[in-house]
Scaffold this motif. Structure first.
Motif, mmCIF file in Angstrom:
data_model
loop_
_atom_site.group_PDB
_atom_site.id
_atom_site.type_symbol
_atom_site.label_atom_id
_atom_site.label_comp_id
_atom_site.label_asym_id
_atom_site.label_seq_id
_atom_site.Cartn_x
_atom_site.Cartn_y
_atom_site.Cartn_z
ATOM 1 N N SER A 1 -16.616 -31.666 0.219
ATOM 2 C CA SER A 1 -17.780 -32.114 -0.532
ATOM 3 C C SER A 1 -18.630 -33.015 0.354
ATOM 4 C CB SER A 1 -17.336 -32.872 -1.783
ATOM 5 O OG SER A 1 -16.582 -34.019 -1.425
ATOM 6 N N SER A 2 -19.930 -32.997 0.088
ATOM 7 C CA SER A 2 -20.856 -33.816 0.856
ATOM 8 C C SER A 2 -20.770 -35.269 0.409
ATOM 9 C CB SER A 2 -22.282 -33.309 0.677
ATOM 10 O OG SER A 2 -22.428 -32.012 1.172
ATOM 11 N N SER A 3 -21.293 -36.139 1.247
ATOM 12 C CA SER A 3 -21.383 -37.557 0.900
ATOM 13 C C SER A 3 -22.738 -38.083 1.335
ATOM 14 C CB SER A 3 -20.261 -38.367 1.568
ATOM 15 O OG SER A 3 -20.366 -38.279 2.976
ATOM 16 N N LEU A 4 -23.218 -39.056 0.590
ATOM 17 C CA LEU A 4 -24.456 -39.754 0.906
ATOM 18 C C LEU A 4 -24.085 -41.156 1.353
ATOM 19 C CD1 LEU A 4 -27.517 -40.407 0.832
ATOM 20 C CD2 LEU A 4 -27.299 -40.695 -1.649
ATOM 21 N N CYS A 5 -24.447 -41.509 2.571
ATOM 22 C CA CYS A 5 -24.056 -42.805 3.132
ATOM 23 C C CYS A 5 -25.291 -43.587 3.550
ATOM 24 C CB CYS A 5 -23.136 -42.635 4.339
ATOM 25 S SG CYS A 5 -21.584 -41.796 3.982
ATOM 26 N N ARG A 6 -25.223 -44.882 3.331
ATOM 27 C CA ARG A 6 -26.276 -45.779 3.793
ATOM 28 C C ARG A 6 -25.685 -46.695 4.850
ATOM 29 N NH1 ARG A 6 -27.866 -51.508 4.171
ATOM 30 N NH2 ARG A 6 -30.148 -51.428 4.394
ATOM 31 N N PHE A 7 -26.331 -46.758 6.041
ATOM 32 C CA PHE A 7 -25.859 -47.574 7.152
ATOM 33 C C PHE A 7 -26.798 -48.760 7.356
ATOM 34 C CE2 PHE A 7 -24.190 -43.378 7.922
ATOM 35 C CZ PHE A 7 -22.923 -43.592 8.428
ATOM 36 N N ASP A 8 -26.220 -49.929 7.613
ATOM 37 C CA ASP A 8 -27.010 -51.120 7.901
ATOM 38 C C ASP A 8 -27.399 -51.124 9.382
ATOM 39 O OD1 ASP A 8 -27.020 -54.215 8.845
ATOM 40 O OD2 ASP A 8 -27.745 -54.038 6.786
ATOM 41 N N GLY A 9 -28.677 -51.370 9.655
ATOM 42 C CA GLY A 9 -29.155 -51.317 11.036
ATOM 43 C C GLY A 9 -28.701 -52.471 11.891
ATOM 44 N N ASN A 10 -28.298 -53.588 11.291
ATOM 45 C CA ASN A 10 -27.869 -54.758 12.071
ATOM 46 C C ASN A 10 -26.374 -54.745 12.345
ATOM 47 O OD1 ASN A 10 -30.514 -55.920 12.135
ATOM 48 N ND2 ASN A 10 -30.229 -56.604 10.011
ATOM 49 N N THR A 11 -25.578 -54.528 11.291
ATOM 50 C CA THR A 11 -24.116 -54.531 11.466
ATOM 51 C C THR A 11 -23.591 -53.174 11.922
ATOM 52 O OG1 THR A 11 -23.727 -53.918 9.150
ATOM 53 C CG2 THR A 11 -23.929 -56.258 9.657
ATOM 54 N N LEU A 12 -24.408 -52.109 11.780
ATOM 55 C CA LEU A 12 -24.008 -50.738 12.125
ATOM 56 C C LEU A 12 -22.806 -50.275 11.303
ATOM 57 C CD1 LEU A 12 -24.400 -50.840 16.022
ATOM 58 C CD2 LEU A 12 -26.136 -50.438 14.258
ATOM 59 N N LYS A 13 -22.684 -50.828 10.099
ATOM 60 C CA LYS A 13 -21.586 -50.468 9.201
ATOM 61 C C LYS A 13 -22.119 -49.714 7.985
ATOM 62 C CE LYS A 13 -18.377 -52.763 11.514
ATOM 63 N NZ LYS A 13 -17.249 -52.087 12.201
ATOM 64 N N THR A 14 -21.227 -48.929 7.367
ATOM 65 C CA THR A 14 -21.576 -48.237 6.137
ATOM 66 C C THR A 14 -21.544 -49.224 4.982
ATOM 67 O OG1 THR A 14 -20.499 -46.256 7.011
ATOM 68 C CG2 THR A 14 -21.042 -46.265 4.673
ATOM 69 N N THR A 15 -22.651 -49.318 4.244
ATOM 70 C CA THR A 15 -22.726 -50.275 3.131
ATOM 71 C C THR A 15 -22.591 -49.606 1.772
ATOM 72 O OG1 THR A 15 -25.147 -50.117 3.083
ATOM 73 C CG2 THR A 15 -24.178 -51.829 4.480
ATOM 74 N N HIS A 16 -23.054 -48.360 1.648
ATOM 75 C CA HIS A 16 -22.991 -47.644 0.369
ATOM 76 C C HIS A 16 -22.561 -46.204 0.621
ATOM 77 C CE1 HIS A 16 -25.762 -50.973 -0.343
ATOM 78 N NE2 HIS A 16 -25.542 -50.859 -1.645
ATOM 79 N N VAL A 17 -21.699 -45.696 -0.249
ATOM 80 C CA VAL A 17 -21.225 -44.315 -0.147
ATOM 81 C C VAL A 17 -21.284 -43.674 -1.529
ATOM 82 C CG1 VAL A 17 -19.290 -42.797 0.406
ATOM 83 C CG2 VAL A 17 -19.698 -44.822 1.797
ATOM 84 N N VAL A 18 -21.861 -42.469 -1.591
ATOM 85 C CA VAL A 18 -21.877 -41.682 -2.821
ATOM 86 C C VAL A 18 -21.196 -40.352 -2.532
ATOM 87 C CG1 VAL A 18 -23.283 -40.574 -4.588
ATOM 88 C CG2 VAL A 18 -24.039 -42.732 -3.573
ATOM 89 N N ASN A 19 -20.108 -40.072 -3.230
ATOM 90 C CA ASN A 19 -19.442 -38.780 -3.092
ATOM 91 C C ASN A 19 -20.184 -37.764 -3.947
ATOM 92 O OD1 ASN A 19 -17.721 -36.658 -2.689
ATOM 93 N ND2 ASN A 19 -16.043 -37.503 -3.890
#
Length: 584
Positions: free
Chosen positions: A418-436
């Protein structure tokens, strides 16, 4: 360590139509205008070494027609002479020829390993351009919608490594600093990948800045790279430049460059090394058997095993070897242990509650491995036999009939991953939000407001739902703004579909096949005549129409764009314009 927030997409129920009855085929003719191109489109076919599905998704299905979302009904393409050609439509009955607005400085025909040239309209006065050879251009333009003889001026021109295509770009103005951020996609060879395709997908986030007080030119101030195993369906930078969002089948993550990248590879390799379990355990309805290997020379005096009703501990030569709370109670008086000749320790635990199945031996412990014997496997298979069969539905009338695959349609079948929707923070370079996204299949993207992020359309049951990202709203980051009724179901039957599009005002959606045919699905509109539903005996107030256009060409469709009033279809040698009538 910060953990990404698991989010969900909130559907607006008022935008759904549970009583939608389907599309009515309309035979009304669609005005279609054909323009012959002076030179063929600069199509780049896949090479022999671009054989993976990811190459096909990224480059083989590339849309060669580009719509300037800042100025409606203005489209661009690049021909094999290296010219960027533009067509602006003012009046359908007085169409002019596409005109040249810019010419690439390099002769692209001398590059054997180039990709298709790509262009993105960053703002109303800025354009990012790739010639497909690995060179990035930043171009300043006049107000493109106001001047028929606009001037394009190169402000940045630099080789950035292996060839890439531009996915997205934004323009930022903070204080006296102007910046352009762009997202580049590459598919590169991975030598260490022995089991997969041998390639990985790279997304490079590049930021160029111009300081009005100091510099006299644009320079790269930041380069970050994400890596993944699948081409993203959707990737876009936030208008603020503080993050980006990606829809993909396989996850992406930021990687370091240089020496840090090598260290990161070593860490990943060490994680892949399989760790031998500390112990193995089996169970029956009455007892459990735990076995572990002891160091050579271990005697009975070196071992201390303690049994409590719900706890067990093993001490080896004064050091704690294994300890923890048991999943359930045991009979401590009947439980025993023995040291075998091969330095193996075997522990027999008698269950207090006979017949109970333990999912784990020690609560929360991951050091052991459960071994299921053949008799248990046979018993489980016997209990599940009614769900499967070598024959297709041999007896549907029995008490527990098997699943009949013939009841499933193609549109009910989804990818295993299944696909996922991810939001990455430009400063920390970490994933902040994930939608399955699960079974919410990605369909297409569209720019509704050029000042916002592009919208993406997902299948929701039989419908197709359009979502507008809002990066500033942390609690409600994705807004459901429109619904295309039954489009999720309809598109599944189109085996040869190539491109999707919809009008920015949601008035219609459209898809085209690889050759010739274009399908238009209009949103429900009021009827000018009285129409009744015979089954329900009620008057029908609105009807949704389907229309089909067949292009007079045998060339493959290379580009497809939609505006509020028109559809643009690009083939190798022609540009077609289909007028979508607005009904009252």
């Amino acid at each position: 360590m910060e953990v990404a927030a698991n989010c969900s997409l909130r559907v607006k129920r008022p935008l759904l139509d549970p009583r939608f009855e389907g599309y009515k085929l309309s035979l009304e003719p669609l005005p279609c205008y054909q323009l012959e191109l002076d030179a063929a489109v600069a199509e780049v076919k896949l090479r022999d070494d671009q054989y993976t599905l990811e190459h096909m998704h990224a480059f083989g299905m590339y849309n060669y027609l580009h719509c300037d979302s800042w100025h409606q009904d203005s489209v661009y393409y690049i021909d094999n002479l290296g010219r960027i050609m533009n067509l602006k439509v003012m009046l359908d009955t007085a169409l002019g020829k596409p005109r040249e607005v810019f010419r690439l400085p390099a002769d692209l025909t001398v590059y054997d390993s180039r990709l298709c040239a790509s262009i993105h309209f960053t703002s109303s006065t800025w354009v990012t351009l790739s010639d497909g050879t690995g060179r990035l251009y930043l171009i300043a333009t006049d107000e493109r919608g106001n001047n028929t003889s606009e001037k394009w001026e190169i402000m940045f021109n630099e080789e950035l490594g292996s060839p890439f295509i531009i996915i997205h770009s934004i323009s930022l103005l903070k204080d006296e600093e102007h910046s352009i951020a762009t997202l580049l996609l590459r598919i590169e060879k991975e030598e260490l990948d022995m089991k997969g395709s041998g390639f990985y997908v790279s997304l490079e986030w590049i930021t160029l800045s111009f300081f009005t007080q100091y510099n006299k030119k644009y320079e790269i101030i930041k380069r970050d790279v994400l890596r993944g195993k699948s081409v993203p369906h959707y990737a876009a930078l936030e208008p603020s430049g503080n993050g980006l969002m990606i829809v993909s089948y396989k996850s992406f993550q930021f990687v370091q460059t240089g020496q840090d990248l090598e260290e990161n590879k070593d860490e990943n390799m060490s994680e892949k090394i399989k760790v031998e379990p500390l112990y193995y355990w089996q169970q029956t309805e009455d007892d459990l058997t735990v076995t572990t290997q002891l160091p050579e020379g271990t005697s009975k005096e070196d071992i201390q095993v303690q049994f409590l009703p719900d706890h067990m501990s093993i001490v080896l030569k004064g050091q704690l070897f294994l300890e923890g709370k048991l999943y359930s109670s045991i009979d401590r008086e009947s439980s025993t242990y023995i040291i075998k000749e091969n330095n193996g320790l075997e522990i027999s635990l008698i269950k207090k509650n006979e017949g109970q199945t333990w999912p784990e031996l020690i609560v929360g412990d991951k050091q052991g491995e459960f071994i299921r014997d053949s008799a248990q496997c046979a018993a489980i298979a016997e209990r599940l036999m009614h769900l499967t069969s070598e024959e297709l539905n041999p007896n549907p009338d029995k008490e527990k009939p098997p699943c009949n695959a013939q009841e499933l349609e193609e549109c009910d079948i989804f990818f295993e991953e299944s696909s996922s929707l991810c939001r990455f923070d430009g400063n920390t370079l970490k994933t902040t939000h994930v939608v399955n996204l699960g079974s919410n299949e990605y369909l297409f993207s569209v720019v509704v407001d050029p000042k916002e992020m592009p919208c993406f359309c997902l299948r929701h049951d039989v419908d197709a739902l359009l979502w507008q990202p809002h990066s500033s709203k942390q609690d409600d980051m994705w807004e459901h703004i429109a619904t295309f009724n039954a489009l999720g179901y309809v598109q599944a039957s189109k085996r040869d579909k190539k491109f999707f599009a919809c009008a920015p005002n949601y008035s219609y959606s459209a898809l085209c096949e690889c050759l010739r045919r274009v399908f238009i699905y209009r949103q429900p509109t009021p009827m000018s005549t009285v129409l009744y539903n015979r089954k329900e005996g009620r008057q029908v107030g609105q009807v949704a129409k389907q229309q089909v256009a067949s292009l007079e060409t045998s060339d493959p469709i290379l580009g497809f764009q939609a505006t509020n009033e028109r559809l643009f279809v690009l083939t190798t040698k022609n540009l077609f314009l289909i007028k979508i009538n607005t009904e009252n």
